[in-house]
Scaffold this motif. Structure first.
Motif, PDB file in Angstrom:
ATOM      1  N   ARG A   1      -8.468  -1.284  -4.832  1.00 58.50           N
ATOM      2  CA  ARG A   1      -8.376   0.151  -5.120  1.00 58.50           C
ATOM      3  C   ARG A   1      -7.214   0.796  -4.378  1.00 58.50           C
ATOM      4  N   ALA A   2      -6.885   0.266  -3.215  1.00 62.87           N
ATOM      5  CA  ALA A   2      -5.878   0.915  -2.371  1.00 62.87           C
ATOM      6  C   ALA A   2      -4.464   0.437  -2.643  1.00 62.87           C
TER       7      ALA A   2
ATOM      8  N   ASP B   1     -11.309   2.993   5.098  1.00 63.65           N
ATOM      9  CA  ASP B   1     -11.143   3.665   3.821  1.00 63.65           C
ATOM     10  C   ASP B   1      -9.850   3.280   3.126  1.00 63.65           C
ATOM     11  N   ASP B   2      -8.943   2.587   3.790  1.00 60.36           N
ATOM     12  CA  ASP B   2      -7.696   2.201   3.151  1.00 60.36           C
ATOM     13  C   ASP B   2      -7.497   0.702   3.282  1.00 60.36           C
ATOM     14  N   GLY B   3      -6.630   0.181   2.412  1.00 57.18           N
ATOM     15  CA  GLY B   3      -6.464  -1.260   2.335  1.00 57.18           C
ATOM     16  C   GLY B   3      -5.900  -1.886   3.570  1.00 57.18           C
TER      17      GLY B   3
ATOM     18  N   PHE C   1       0.832  -1.197   0.000  1.00 58.25           N
ATOM     19  CA  PHE C   1       0.000   0.000   0.000  1.00 58.25           C
ATOM     20  C   PHE C   1       0.870   1.252   0.000  1.00 58.25           C
TER      21      PHE C   1
END
Length: 259
Positions: free
Chosen positions: A239-240, A158-160, A140
């Motif tokens: 996405r992350a 909201d983040d991986g 990441f």
């Protein structure tokens, strides 16, 4: 032989992936397990696990741990400046094409370091166990660190990193064997620059042990069948992330405590 000695739940862990010269992996493993296990532990580190990589016959993977970064510096200085490495290090180095693929890690918030499967280490020459270890590595953007496990506030998922720690790991544990280690990048500067580590990294590593690879495949299939994983968690991780995830398919060596 005793497997006690240094802390078996270390706060700093090295994941070391060596690329060896063709056909020399068994030579290095034999040397390592004869000369470099107890002697490293006597210097103050924990030799946690040694593995053959099923996808690369010339890759040797191992884990060692330390109580903290200061202990790491002292232990590595003692070992690599000592008589055992002076006597056997050149032969070990001769088997290696690259030994710099090293991740410096720490237990994820709310977890402990890798837990060995054995309390007593088998002796030199022990047969490799019939076990399979999967190590999944996700990458990441630097600077995004995971929060406490279970902390799924508005910004938490909201983040991986947090998606894996707070949502994926609990589901893995519900669907099959719980990971024996969940690790994130240790951000401290390398305290022993003689041995390089990868910098600028932000990695989550999830390591799980299975009776065999079929059990691993069944576990993954069961998790992937969950709509929450398939439709929400993995797309968010995708996405992350900054690189494709890496899955290491590993089998422990005869003297590995992790198995």
């Amino acid at each position: 032989m005793s497997g006690t000695g240094p802390d078996r739940h270390p706060a700093v862990i090295e994941l070391r992936q060596y690329t060896l010269r063709p056909g020399r992996r068994d030579e290095l493993i034999a040397l390592f397990e004869r000369e470099f296990v107890e002697t490293q532990e006597e210097a103050g580190m924990a030799v946690l696990g040694q593995f053959r990589d099923l996808d690369d016959p010339d890759r040797f993977v191992w884990l060692r741990g330390f109580a903290d970064m200061d202990t790491r510096r002292e232990a590595l200085s003692a070992f690599y400046g000592g008589p055992v490495w002076a006597a056997h290090g050149p032969r070990a180095n001769a088997t290696m094409a690259d030994s710099d693929n090293v991740l410096l890690l720490r237990p994820a918030p709310g977890s402990r370091g890798p837990a060995p499967g054995l309390s007593v280490r088998p002796g030199v020459g022990a047969a490799a166990p019939d076990r399979f270890v999967a190590a999944a590595l996700w990458h990441f953007p630097p600077g995004v660190e995971g929060g406490e496990a279970g902390d799924a506030g508005d910004s938490g998922d909201d983040d991986g990193v947090r998606l894996i720690l707070n949502r994926l790991v609990p589901l893995l544990a519900q669907a099959g064997p719980a990971p024996f280690a969940v690790l994130t990048t240790e951000p401290a500067a390398n305290t022993f620059p003689r041995l390089p580590v990868r910098t600028g990294e932000n990695v989550v590593a999830v390591l799980t042990s299975y009776p065999d690879e079929d059990a691993h495949r069944r576990h993954l299939a069961d998790v992937m069948a969950l709509p929450l994983v398939r439709d929400e968690i993995l797309p968010g991780v995708e996405r992350a992330r900054t690189a494709a995830p890496q899955l290491l398919r590993l089998v422990p060596t005869g003297r590995s405590l992790i198995r």
